[in-house]
Write a protein that holds these residues in place. Structure first.
Motif: not given
Length: 446
Positions: A8-27
């Motif tokens: 569960l921890f890994l899933v949240i970490l990967i999903v949260g990290g993925g959204f963050f990386a997507k937003n960084v790409k937009k910035i």
């Protein structure tokens, strides 16, 4: 059960990290909407500037009280990442206080130091909330902050309070459990953490072992979830400055504040006109298919990427506006609003591109007039007070001057008084409406 928790921890970490990386790409994409500008020179000065202004908070201390409060938050944010690193290791591998056996007594000192900083950060957060909502400081309650900006500032402070509460819930309950010999990390006695060894027994001392385990996990998971939520909230918040302040100070304009850049196309034309040996017909023919170059800026694509980075870095603190002489005398200009409007327009253009497969489709809007009015631009005295005051070296003035250039050189839309002055300079080589032969007549006056 540990395996399920780690998964569960890994899933949240990967999903949260993925959204963050997507937003960084937009910035990054949005910043690259701007024109290219060379900021790779004088690297030693740039590193020094970043060390003093971003890491050292040098310019914050022009106002000592908020500077000390902000420094408490800043230091807690930096040092707490050590505890977050341990949470990441524990979450992935199913361990508990992974660093304690290796660090021994130093671990106790480290967590104690984090707890002391957390108390200072909690105090600063409460005081910042009071300054905004009870004392209602004028610069924190201007018109441009009504609505979402004010909610954003309060929300991030509330998130900070929740995060600190999670830290002390986690450490406090674990202290009591350890004292009982029932901790995840087996032991008997006390961890000796500076704050939790007192707060833990006082608040959680009478609870059952089961309740303590549940509260400890709530604090642990709450800390992790708040960090992931905060990370992905940054894209929508003014608090991007906690990341972007460092590149922004590195890439800041190092020229003296009074120096303005010349338009390259105009400079080349003037040099060609003044060079007696130049052959204007030897210049390469312009590309018939190329878009004509624009003088100045009317939209975010006309600004350079460093100016757009400035807009994303703005923390909306209002020091620029509170120091602006035009704003102080009741003019409509607010340097903070200039940066906020630039960021809002940049995000709007980026959203437009997201909806149209990466291509900007003209929407009938522009930064000039739809966001920033001509009245605001011409109210500026170009005194550089806003640039001097900004804690992270943002320059609202550079955007104002580029938009003025567009008004003057593209639309001939300068105020009448300024048009008269420019006409006088063109005709008389002076801003006054006198013939050149009469310019020294004043010396004959009694």
């Amino acid at each position: 059960m540990n395996y399920l928790s780690s998964i569960l921890f890994l899933v949240i970490l990967i999903v949260g990290g993925g959204f963050f990386a997507k937003n960084v790409k937009k910035i990054i994409r949005n910043i690259k909407l701007g024109k290219d500008v060379n900021r790779s020179d004088r690297s030693s000065e740039r590193w020094k500037n970043m060390a003093l202004v971003a890491f050292g908070q040098k310019k914050m201390f022009s106002r000592p009280i908020p500077a000390l409060l902000h420094f408490a938050l800043y230091a807690a944010f930096i040092i707490t990442q050590i505890e977050l690193l341990e949470i990441l290791v524990d979450g992935i591998f199913g361990t508990h206080r992974f660093f304690k056996p290796a660090l021994g007594g130093f671990y106790t000192f480290l967590i104690s130091f984090i707890e002391i900083l957390s108390v200072l950060a909690l105090t600063a957060t409460v005081l910042f909330l009071a300054r905004r909502n009870l004392l209602k400081l004028p610069r924190l309650n201007k018109a441009e902050l009504l609505g979402w900006p004010k909610k954003d500032a309060n929300l991030i402070l509330i998130m900070e309070i929740i995060l600190v509460c999670c830290i002390f819930t986690m450490n406090g309950t674990d202290e009591v459990l350890y004292n009982m010999g029932k901790s995840h990390f087996e032991g008997q006695g006390s961890f000796g953490f500076a704050v939790s060894q007192h707060v833990g027994p006082a608040i959680f001392g009478g609870m059952s072992e089961g309740a303590l385990h549940i509260l400890e996990r709530i604090g642990w998971w709450g800390h992790f979830m708040m960090v992931m939520a905060f990370l992905n909230y940054l894209y929508y918040s003014k608090h991007l400055h906690i990341i972007l302040a460092f590149p922004n100070t590195y890439f800041a304009d190092l020229n003296p504040l009074g120096k303005f850049d010349n338009l390259e196309s105009v400079t080349n034309e003037v040099k060609l006109m003044l060079d007696p040996n130049a052959d204007p017909f030897a210049a390469p023919a312009p590309d018939a298919n190329a878009a004509p170059s624009k003088f100045g800026a009317s939209d975010v694509q006309d600004l350079n990427w460093a100016q757009l980075l400035n807009a994303y870095t703005c923390t909306e603190c209002g020091r620029c506006t509170s120091s602006c002489p035009a704003n102080q005398t009741g003019k409509k200009l607010s340097p903070r609003k200039i940066m906020m409007d630039t960021r809002d327009r940049m995000v709007e253009v980026g959203d437009n591109m997201d909806k149209n497969n990466g291509v900007f489709v003209p929407d009938g809007k522009s930064l000039l007039n739809d966001y920033i009015t001509q009245e605001e631009l011409w109210a500026c005295t170009s005194c550089n007070a806003c640039v001097e005051e900004c804690p992270v070296n943002i320059s609202p003035l550079s955007i104002i001057m580029d938009m003025r250039r567009y008004l003057v050189m593209e639309q001939s839309a300068a105020p009448q008084s300024l048009n008269a002055m420019m006409t006088n300079i063109e005709n008389n080589s002076a801003p006054w409406q006198y013939n050149q032969l009469d310019r020294l007549n004043w010396k004959d006056e009694n």
